[in-house]
Design a protein around this motif. Structure first.
Motif, PDB file in Angstrom:
ATOM      1  N   LEU A  79      45.387  33.403  53.663  1.00  0.00           N
ATOM      2  CA  LEU A  79      46.689  34.084  53.601  1.00  0.00           C
ATOM      3  C   LEU A  79      47.418  33.875  52.274  1.00  0.00           C
ATOM      4  O   LEU A  79      48.220  34.719  51.879  1.00  0.00           O
ATOM      5  CB  LEU A  79      47.581  33.626  54.754  1.00  0.00           C
ATOM      6  CG  LEU A  79      47.117  34.034  56.142  1.00  0.00           C
ATOM      7  CD1 LEU A  79      48.069  33.478  57.199  1.00  0.00           C
ATOM      8  CD2 LEU A  79      47.043  35.538  56.253  1.00  0.00           C
ATOM      9  N   TYR A  80      47.153  32.751  51.605  1.00  0.00           N
ATOM     10  CA  TYR A  80      47.837  32.483  50.340  1.00  0.00           C
ATOM     11  C   TYR A  80      46.872  32.484  49.158  1.00  0.00           C
ATOM     12  O   TYR A  80      47.151  33.088  48.126  1.00  0.00           O
ATOM     13  CB  TYR A  80      48.565  31.138  50.387  1.00  0.00           C
ATOM     14  CG  TYR A  80      49.672  31.087  51.395  1.00  0.00           C
ATOM     15  CD1 TYR A  80      50.672  32.041  51.408  1.00  0.00           C
ATOM     16  CD2 TYR A  80      49.718  30.091  52.348  1.00  0.00           C
ATOM     17  CE1 TYR A  80      51.679  32.007  52.337  1.00  0.00           C
ATOM     18  CE2 TYR A  80      50.733  30.032  53.281  1.00  0.00           C
ATOM     19  CZ  TYR A  80      51.707  30.999  53.263  1.00  0.00           C
ATOM     20  OH  TYR A  80      52.712  30.960  54.185  1.00  0.00           O
ATOM     21  N   GLY A  81      45.773  31.783  49.279  1.00  0.00           N
ATOM     22  CA  GLY A  81      44.841  31.644  48.159  1.00  0.00           C
ATOM     23  C   GLY A  81      44.150  32.936  47.771  1.00  0.00           C
ATOM     24  O   GLY A  81      44.034  33.265  46.594  1.00  0.00           O
ATOM     25  N   LEU A  82      43.693  33.666  48.746  1.00  0.00           N
ATOM     26  CA  LEU A  82      42.989  34.917  48.466  1.00  0.00           C
ATOM     27  C   LEU A  82      43.892  35.969  47.804  1.00  0.00           C
ATOM     28  O   LEU A  82      43.507  36.543  46.783  1.00  0.00           O
ATOM     29  CB  LEU A  82      42.363  35.451  49.756  1.00  0.00           C
ATOM     30  CG  LEU A  82      41.260  36.467  49.606  1.00  0.00           C
ATOM     31  CD1 LEU A  82      40.102  35.894  48.809  1.00  0.00           C
ATOM     32  CD2 LEU A  82      40.785  36.905  50.973  1.00  0.00           C
ATOM     33  N   PRO A  83      45.098  36.219  48.334  1.00  0.00           N
ATOM     34  CA  PRO A  83      45.959  37.190  47.637  1.00  0.00           C
ATOM     35  C   PRO A  83      46.352  36.761  46.226  1.00  0.00           C
ATOM     36  O   PRO A  83      46.448  37.600  45.331  1.00  0.00           O
ATOM     37  CB  PRO A  83      47.195  37.292  48.533  1.00  0.00           C
ATOM     38  CG  PRO A  83      46.739  36.857  49.865  1.00  0.00           C
ATOM     39  CD  PRO A  83      45.673  35.838  49.622  1.00  0.00           C
ATOM     40  N   MET A  84      46.549  35.453  46.020  1.00  0.00           N
ATOM     41  CA  MET A  84      46.896  35.012  44.670  1.00  0.00           C
ATOM     42  C   MET A  84      45.711  35.150  43.719  1.00  0.00           C
ATOM     43  O   MET A  84      45.892  35.446  42.540  1.00  0.00           O
ATOM     44  CB  MET A  84      47.421  33.586  44.704  1.00  0.00           C
ATOM     45  CG  MET A  84      48.850  33.545  45.206  1.00  0.00           C
ATOM     46  SD  MET A  84      49.623  31.982  44.999  1.00  0.00           S
ATOM     47  CE  MET A  84      49.009  31.125  46.421  1.00  0.00           C
ATOM     48  N   ALA A  85      44.495  34.964  44.214  1.00  0.00           N
ATOM     49  CA  ALA A  85      43.318  35.196  43.378  1.00  0.00           C
ATOM     50  C   ALA A  85      43.166  36.673  43.045  1.00  0.00           C
ATOM     51  O   ALA A  85      42.757  37.034  41.940  1.00  0.00           O
ATOM     52  CB  ALA A  85      42.067  34.666  44.075  1.00  0.00           C
ATOM     53  N   VAL A  86      43.523  37.536  43.993  1.00  0.00           N
ATOM     54  CA  VAL A  86      43.490  38.978  43.720  1.00  0.00           C
ATOM     55  C   VAL A  86      44.549  39.345  42.687  1.00  0.00           C
ATOM     56  O   VAL A  86      44.293  40.151  41.786  1.00  0.00           O
ATOM     57  CB  VAL A  86      43.679  39.783  45.028  1.00  0.00           C
ATOM     58  CG1 VAL A  86      43.896  41.250  44.748  1.00  0.00           C
ATOM     59  CG2 VAL A  86      42.488  39.578  45.944  1.00  0.00           C
ATOM     60  N   ILE A  87      45.728  38.752  42.797  1.00  0.00           N
ATOM     61  CA  ILE A  87      46.780  38.995  41.797  1.00  0.00           C
ATOM     62  C   ILE A  87      46.292  38.558  40.420  1.00  0.00           C
ATOM     63  O   ILE A  87      46.500  39.250  39.426  1.00  0.00           O
ATOM     64  CB  ILE A  87      48.087  38.271  42.177  1.00  0.00           C
ATOM     65  CG1 ILE A  87      48.698  38.908  43.412  1.00  0.00           C
ATOM     66  CG2 ILE A  87      49.078  38.299  41.021  1.00  0.00           C
ATOM     67  CD1 ILE A  87      49.870  38.124  43.978  1.00  0.00           C
ATOM     68  N   TYR A  88      45.618  37.404  40.362  1.00  0.00           N
ATOM     69  CA  TYR A  88      45.087  36.937  39.081  1.00  0.00           C
ATOM     70  C   TYR A  88      44.041  37.905  38.531  1.00  0.00           C
ATOM     71  O   TYR A  88      44.033  38.211  37.341  1.00  0.00           O
ATOM     72  CB  TYR A  88      44.484  35.534  39.229  1.00  0.00           C
ATOM     73  CG  TYR A  88      43.795  35.062  37.989  1.00  0.00           C
ATOM     74  CD1 TYR A  88      44.520  34.718  36.858  1.00  0.00           C
ATOM     75  CD2 TYR A  88      42.407  34.968  37.928  1.00  0.00           C
ATOM     76  CE1 TYR A  88      43.887  34.289  35.705  1.00  0.00           C
ATOM     77  CE2 TYR A  88      41.771  34.542  36.785  1.00  0.00           C
ATOM     78  CZ  TYR A  88      42.512  34.213  35.674  1.00  0.00           C
ATOM     79  OH  TYR A  88      41.889  33.801  34.534  1.00  0.00           O
ATOM     80  N   ALA A  89      43.164  38.385  39.381  1.00  0.00           N
ATOM     81  CA  ALA A  89      42.096  39.283  38.929  1.00  0.00           C
ATOM     82  C   ALA A  89      42.643  40.645  38.516  1.00  0.00           C
ATOM     83  O   ALA A  89      42.149  41.255  37.570  1.00  0.00           O
ATOM     84  CB  ALA A  89      41.049  39.451  40.026  1.00  0.00           C
ATOM     85  N   ARG A  90      43.675  41.114  39.198  1.00  0.00           N
ATOM     86  CA  ARG A  90      44.201  42.448  38.897  1.00  0.00           C
ATOM     87  C   ARG A  90      45.294  42.446  37.840  1.00  0.00           C
ATOM     88  O   ARG A  90      45.396  43.400  37.074  1.00  0.00           O
ATOM     89  CB  ARG A  90      44.713  43.105  40.164  1.00  0.00           C
ATOM     90  CG  ARG A  90      43.577  43.329  41.143  1.00  0.00           C
ATOM     91  CD  ARG A  90      43.873  44.368  42.133  1.00  0.00           C
ATOM     92  NE  ARG A  90      44.508  45.519  41.564  1.00  0.00           N
ATOM     93  CZ  ARG A  90      44.060  46.745  41.675  1.00  0.00           C
ATOM     94  NH1 ARG A  90      42.950  46.954  42.315  1.00  0.00           N
ATOM     95  NH2 ARG A  90      44.724  47.748  41.172  1.00  0.00           N
TER      96      ARG A  90
END
Length: 115
Positions: A79-90
């Motif tokens: 819920l937190y780590g995955l969306p923040m990794a997506v924000i970093y990638a995008r």
């Protein structure tokens, strides 16, 4: 000790430390390192390397926060780590630190309002 000055500034200053430190380790270093290691293996499909790097970062982020495997891993990692990794990638690292700061600031504000 905690004086009235530090009590007022804690909810705004402490989320920066964890936000910056965790984003350096889990996003800036881990996602980037995983991507550069996986990129040669998925030369024709670089998006696969990005997706695998983001997933791995979310898993390690969830496991790095301790607790039991299902409770902490699911809430923190997915819920937190995955969306923040997506924000970093995008987007970029600064947006990820800002998102982490906002997420960490919510509990601090709640504790501050209770006292």
């Amino acid at each position: 000790g905690i004086s009235w000055v530090t009590r007022w500034w804690m909810p705004f200053s402490l989320p920066w430390f964890s936000g910056i430190a965790e984003e350096v380790w889990y996003r800036l270093l881990l996602v980037t390192l995983c991507y550069f290691m996986l990129r040669p293996a998925f030369n024709k499909f670089p998006a696969v390397a990005v997706v695998l790097s983001v997933l791995f970062s979310g898993i390690v982020f969830g496991l790095g926060h301790g607790g039991n495997l299902m409770g902490r891993f699911l809430t923190t990692g997915l819920l937190y780590g995955l969306p923040m990794a997506v924000i970093y990638a995008r987007c970029d690292w600064e947006h990820t630190v800002g998102a982490h700061y906002m997420i960490n600031m919510i509990p601090w504000i709640m504790v501050f309002l209770e006292t």
